[in-house]
Design a protein around this motif. Structure first.
Motif, PDB file in Angstrom:
ATOM      1  N   GLU A   1      47.654  30.905  35.667  1.00  0.00           N
ATOM      2  CA  GLU A   1      47.008  29.863  36.478  1.00  0.00           C
ATOM      3  C   GLU A   1      46.594  30.402  37.858  1.00  0.00           C
ATOM      4  N   LEU A   2      47.084  31.589  38.198  1.00  0.00           N
ATOM      5  CA  LEU A   2      46.704  32.219  39.468  1.00  0.00           C
ATOM      6  C   LEU A   2      45.350  32.910  39.288  1.00  0.00           C
ATOM      7  N   THR A   3      44.315  32.122  39.285  1.00  0.00           N
ATOM      8  CA  THR A   3      42.968  32.675  39.107  1.00  0.00           C
ATOM      9  C   THR A   3      42.506  33.293  40.424  1.00  0.00           C
ATOM     10  N   PRO A   4      41.513  34.188  40.360  1.00  0.00           N
ATOM     11  CA  PRO A   4      40.971  34.748  41.603  1.00  0.00           C
ATOM     12  C   PRO A   4      40.555  33.649  42.585  1.00  0.00           C
ATOM     13  N   GLY A   5      39.945  32.586  42.067  1.00  0.00           N
ATOM     14  CA  GLY A   5      39.524  31.484  42.938  1.00  0.00           C
ATOM     15  C   GLY A   5      40.691  30.828  43.654  1.00  0.00           C
ATOM     16  N   TRP A   6      41.739  30.540  42.912  1.00  0.00           N
ATOM     17  CA  TRP A   6      42.950  29.913  43.465  1.00  0.00           C
ATOM     18  C   TRP A   6      43.531  30.788  44.574  1.00  0.00           C
ATOM     19  N   LEU A   7      43.599  32.084  44.293  1.00  0.00           N
ATOM     20  CA  LEU A   7      44.189  33.027  45.246  1.00  0.00           C
ATOM     21  C   LEU A   7      43.318  33.167  46.492  1.00  0.00           C
TER      22      LEU A   7
ATOM     23  N   LEU B   1      44.774  34.891  49.725  1.00  0.00           N
ATOM     24  CA  LEU B   1      45.685  35.862  49.105  1.00  0.00           C
ATOM     25  C   LEU B   1      44.907  37.010  48.478  1.00  0.00           C
ATOM     26  N   ARG B   2      45.328  38.241  48.776  1.00  0.00           N
ATOM     27  CA  ARG B   2      44.582  39.420  48.331  1.00  0.00           C
ATOM     28  C   ARG B   2      45.366  40.308  47.386  1.00  0.00           C
ATOM     29  N   ALA B   3      46.620  39.937  47.152  1.00  0.00           N
ATOM     30  CA  ALA B   3      47.452  40.715  46.234  1.00  0.00           C
ATOM     31  C   ALA B   3      48.540  39.820  45.647  1.00  0.00           C
ATOM     32  N   VAL B   4      48.995  40.201  44.444  1.00  0.00           N
ATOM     33  CA  VAL B   4      50.123  39.493  43.835  1.00  0.00           C
ATOM     34  C   VAL B   4      51.235  40.494  43.520  1.00  0.00           C
ATOM     35  N   LEU B   5      52.439  40.166  43.967  1.00  0.00           N
ATOM     36  CA  LEU B   5      53.610  40.963  43.627  1.00  0.00           C
ATOM     37  C   LEU B   5      54.332  40.218  42.517  1.00  0.00           C
ATOM     38  N   LEU B   6      54.346  40.840  41.348  1.00  0.00           N
ATOM     39  CA  LEU B   6      54.781  40.126  40.153  1.00  0.00           C
ATOM     40  C   LEU B   6      56.161  40.519  39.674  1.00  0.00           C
TER      41      LEU B   6
ATOM     42  N   TRP C   1      42.983  41.572  34.174  1.00  0.00           N
ATOM     43  CA  TRP C   1      41.644  42.128  34.272  1.00  0.00           C
ATOM     44  C   TRP C   1      40.772  41.302  35.230  1.00  0.00           C
ATOM     45  N   THR C   2      40.882  39.982  35.163  1.00  0.00           N
ATOM     46  CA  THR C   2      40.078  39.135  36.056  1.00  0.00           C
ATOM     47  C   THR C   2      40.477  39.362  37.521  1.00  0.00           C
ATOM     48  N   LEU C   3      41.764  39.615  37.748  1.00  0.00           N
ATOM     49  CA  LEU C   3      42.205  39.897  39.123  1.00  0.00           C
ATOM     50  C   LEU C   3      41.579  41.204  39.605  1.00  0.00           C
TER      51      LEU C   3
ATOM     52  N   ALA D   1      50.877  37.087  47.545  1.00  0.00           N
ATOM     53  CA  ALA D   1      51.638  36.117  46.762  1.00  0.00           C
ATOM     54  C   ALA D   1      52.797  36.834  46.078  1.00  0.00           C
ATOM     55  N   VAL D   2      53.987  36.289  46.232  1.00  0.00           N
ATOM     56  CA  VAL D   2      55.145  36.777  45.497  1.00  0.00           C
ATOM     57  C   VAL D   2      55.394  35.787  44.366  1.00  0.00           C
ATOM     58  N   VAL D   3      55.335  36.301  43.139  1.00  0.00           N
ATOM     59  CA  VAL D   3      55.344  35.423  41.972  1.00  0.00           C
ATOM     60  C   VAL D   3      56.525  35.740  41.058  1.00  0.00           C
ATOM     61  N   GLY D   4      57.279  34.716  40.697  1.00  0.00           N
ATOM     62  CA  GLY D   4      58.398  34.944  39.795  1.00  0.00           C
ATOM     63  C   GLY D   4      59.004  33.660  39.293  1.00  0.00           C
TER      64      GLY D   4
END
Ligand SMILES: [Mg+2]
Length: 157
Positions: A13-19, A24-29, A53-55, A110-113
Motif C-alpha cells: 500500500e506504500l505506493t510512490p504517490g503515497w510516499l 518520503l524518499r526512502a523506505v527502511l523495511l 520495482w515501482t519504488l 519511512a520505517v516500515v515493520g
C-alpha cells in the motif's frame, strides 16, 4: 514513542504517490512478517517484487533493516533485489546508520515493520516516519507457539 505515524494492511500500500505526498524518499523495511512470512525461504509473496520495482522506478530507495541472521538477510536481499543488513539490533541500532548511509534526513525516511517494540519504537527514536503493517503470518506464529507448548507438555518439560 510506540505509536506509528500510519497503519496499513500491507507494505504494498506504500505506493510512490503515497510516499511522495508525505515527503518520503526512502523506505527502511523489516523482513520477517513484513516482506515475507516469518522465517521462510523460497519465493517472495505475490506482488512484492512488482511493488519494489515501482519504488525503484520512482527513485525511492528501499533498504532492508532486519534483526534476522546475516545469511537470511543476504538470501532475501538477493531475492528481492534490494540492499540491506542484519542483524541490525533494532530498536536501538540500525536505523540511524541506514539513514546516514542514504544521506537523507529522518523525516524523509519511512520505517516500515510489523512490530511495535522493534520497528515502530526504533523508527520513532530516530525521528523517522513510522508505518506499522499487519504481520503476514500471525496465524503461523501462534500455531508454532502452540505446537511448542504441546511438545513441551508431551516431553514432560
Ligand atoms: Mg517483523
Amino acid at each position: 514513542m510506540l505509536r506509528p505515524k500510519a497503519q496499513l494492511q500491507s507494505v504494498t500500500e506504500l505506493t510512490p504517490g503515497w510516499l511522495m505526498e508525505r515527503g518520503l524518499r526512502a523506505v527502511l523495511l523489516d523482513l520477517d512478517n513484513t516482506l515475507v512470512p516469518y522465517k521462510t525461504y523460497g519465493e517472495p509473496p505475490v506482488g512484492m517484487l512488482e511493488w519494489l520495482w515501482t519504488l525503484k522506478q520512482a527513485g525511492i530507495e528501499a533498504m532492508l533493516v532486519s534483526n534476522a541472521t546475516p545469511s537470511r538477510v543476504r538470501y532475501w536481499c538477493d531475492k528481492l533485489g534490494i540492499w540491506g543488513f542484519g542483524p541490525a539490533g533494532k530498536p536501538w541500532f540500525g536505523f540511524r546508520a541506514a539513514i546516514q548511509q542514504l544521506e537523507l534526513h529522518p523525516e524523509e525516511v519511512a520505517v516500515v515493520g510489523d512490530q511495535i517494540f522493534t520497528d515502530v519504537l526504533g523508527g520513532n527514536l530516530v525521528g523517522a516516519y513510522t508505518v506499522l503493517v499487519s504481520p503476514l503470518s500471525p496465524g503461523e506464529m501462534m500455531y508454532t507457539r502452540l505446537v511448542r507448548k504441546l511438545e513441551a507438555l508431551v516431553l514432560g518439560r
